[in-house]
Scaffold this motif. Structure first.
Motif, mmCIF file in Angstrom:
data_model
loop_
_atom_site.group_PDB
_atom_site.id
_atom_site.type_symbol
_atom_site.label_atom_id
_atom_site.label_comp_id
_atom_site.label_asym_id
_atom_site.label_seq_id
_atom_site.Cartn_x
_atom_site.Cartn_y
_atom_site.Cartn_z
ATOM 1 N N ALA A 36 -0.236 3.956 4.815
ATOM 2 C CA ALA A 36 -0.429 4.956 3.763
ATOM 3 C C ALA A 36 -1.904 4.549 3.788
ATOM 4 O O ALA A 36 -2.965 5.263 3.576
ATOM 5 C CB ALA A 36 0.047 4.839 2.646
ATOM 6 N N ASP A 37 -2.775 3.223 4.090
ATOM 7 C CA ASP A 37 -3.427 2.673 4.122
ATOM 8 C C ASP A 37 -4.512 3.422 5.116
ATOM 9 O O ASP A 37 -6.319 2.484 4.984
ATOM 10 C CB ASP A 37 -3.773 1.915 3.535
ATOM 11 C CG ASP A 37 -2.715 0.719 5.023
ATOM 12 O OD1 ASP A 37 -2.400 0.740 5.736
ATOM 13 O OD2 ASP A 37 -3.833 -0.378 5.262
ATOM 14 N N PRO A 70 -1.236 12.112 7.061
ATOM 15 C CA PRO A 70 -0.660 12.234 5.928
ATOM 16 C C PRO A 70 -0.834 10.992 4.669
ATOM 17 O O PRO A 70 -2.462 10.350 4.714
ATOM 18 C CB PRO A 70 0.273 11.068 6.473
ATOM 19 C CG PRO A 70 0.111 10.998 7.843
ATOM 20 C CD PRO A 70 -0.945 11.373 8.102
ATOM 21 N N GLY A 71 -1.214 11.145 3.124
ATOM 22 C CA GLY A 71 -1.388 10.059 2.519
ATOM 23 C C GLY A 71 -0.215 9.572 2.265
ATOM 24 O O GLY A 71 0.446 8.644 3.038
ATOM 25 N N LYS A 72 0.076 9.682 0.778
ATOM 26 C CA LYS A 72 2.136 8.765 0.280
ATOM 27 C C LYS A 72 2.887 8.644 1.483
ATOM 28 O O LYS A 72 3.813 7.888 1.295
ATOM 29 C CB LYS A 72 1.559 8.095 -0.436
ATOM 30 C CG LYS A 72 0.637 7.946 -1.292
ATOM 31 C CD LYS A 72 1.306 7.893 -2.717
ATOM 32 C CE LYS A 72 0.080 7.447 -4.055
ATOM 33 N NZ LYS A 72 0.552 7.931 -5.553
ATOM 34 N N TRP A 73 3.055 10.318 2.146
ATOM 35 C CA TRP A 73 4.358 10.637 2.164
ATOM 36 C C TRP A 73 4.494 11.038 3.452
ATOM 37 O O TRP A 73 3.561 12.164 4.138
ATOM 38 C CB TRP A 73 5.022 11.540 1.445
ATOM 39 C CG TRP A 73 4.975 11.305 0.052
ATOM 40 C CD1 TRP A 73 4.195 12.059 -0.904
ATOM 41 C CD2 TRP A 73 6.392 10.310 -0.678
ATOM 42 N NE1 TRP A 73 4.893 11.647 -2.104
ATOM 43 C CE2 TRP A 73 6.221 10.550 -2.033
ATOM 44 C CE3 TRP A 73 7.297 10.685 0.247
ATOM 45 C CZ2 TRP A 73 6.602 9.880 -2.699
ATOM 46 C CZ3 TRP A 73 8.382 9.510 -1.162
ATOM 47 C CH2 TRP A 73 7.712 9.199 -2.359
ATOM 48 N N PRO A 111 -0.608 16.537 1.826
ATOM 49 C CA PRO A 111 -1.656 14.921 2.351
ATOM 50 C C PRO A 111 -3.109 14.804 2.379
ATOM 51 O O PRO A 111 -3.027 15.856 1.562
ATOM 52 C CB PRO A 111 -1.312 15.978 4.094
ATOM 53 C CG PRO A 111 -0.710 17.522 3.089
ATOM 54 C CD PRO A 111 -0.596 17.384 1.893
ATOM 55 N N ARG A 112 -3.959 14.554 3.114
ATOM 56 C CA ARG A 112 -5.130 14.418 2.927
ATOM 57 C C ARG A 112 -6.067 15.310 3.500
ATOM 58 O O ARG A 112 -7.232 15.745 2.952
ATOM 59 C CB ARG A 112 -5.593 12.702 3.644
ATOM 60 C CG ARG A 112 -5.087 11.844 2.595
ATOM 61 C CD ARG A 112 -5.901 10.324 3.228
ATOM 62 N NE ARG A 112 -5.477 9.455 2.929
ATOM 63 C CZ ARG A 112 -4.275 8.629 3.209
ATOM 64 N NH1 ARG A 112 -4.084 8.447 4.256
ATOM 65 N NH2 ARG A 112 -4.208 7.781 2.608
#
Length: 155
Positions: A36-37, A70-73, A111-112
């Protein structure tokens, strides 16, 4: 030793699951993104997508390409496959199917950035391509071309 992904809450992965009757009944699931980073693109290609014309009931076919940062998911791929299969008996226009899939994924994943390209085969002699995106592509992220040639018929 790497940590195992958190999959205890998933209802479909590793189970025998019937194809959902409709997209509304389909269960889309997500898992935590272990990276996620980091900004990267995940791509899903659905080369044999099928839905029904809402007027005639005849089958419509498309090649879908979904790209997202993706972001966290992350979307759980078996649930995505079952969701896509749920459109086989669903009557909707090309534009509705394509945009609805993009919006549902965006709502689930936050998502980003996400884009979907729907490359539909001709209906009435006219191919219809539908594109939708949300978010802003992060700087420096490599996004390959979707790789689907425009429809050329016998040309």
């Amino acid at each position: 030793m790497a940590k195992a992904p958190k999959t205890a809450t998933l209802s479909q992965l590793g189970q025998q699951v019937a194809t959902p009757v409709s997209p509304e009944e389909a269960v889309l699931e997500r898992v935590p993104n272990p990276q996620a980073d980091t900004n990267y693109v995940a791509r899903f290609t659905v080369p044999e997508f099928t839905s029904l014309c809402p007027v005639t009931g005849q089958p419509d076919f498309a090649h879908l390409v979904i790209d997202y940062v993706p972001g966290k998911w992350l979307v759980e791929s078996k649930s995505l496959k079952l969701y896509m299969q749920s459109f086989r008996n669903h009557g909707a226009f090309h534009e509705d199917c394509t945009v609805a899939i993009g919006k549902r994924l965006a709502k689930l994943l936050a998502p980003r950035w996400l884009r979907i390209g729907g490359y539909w085969y001709p209906r009435g002699g006219i191919p219809i391509d539908v594109f939708w995106q949300t978010g802003k592509l992060p700087t420096g992220v490599w996004v390959p071309d979707q790789g689907v040639a425009p429809y050329r018929g016998r040309g």
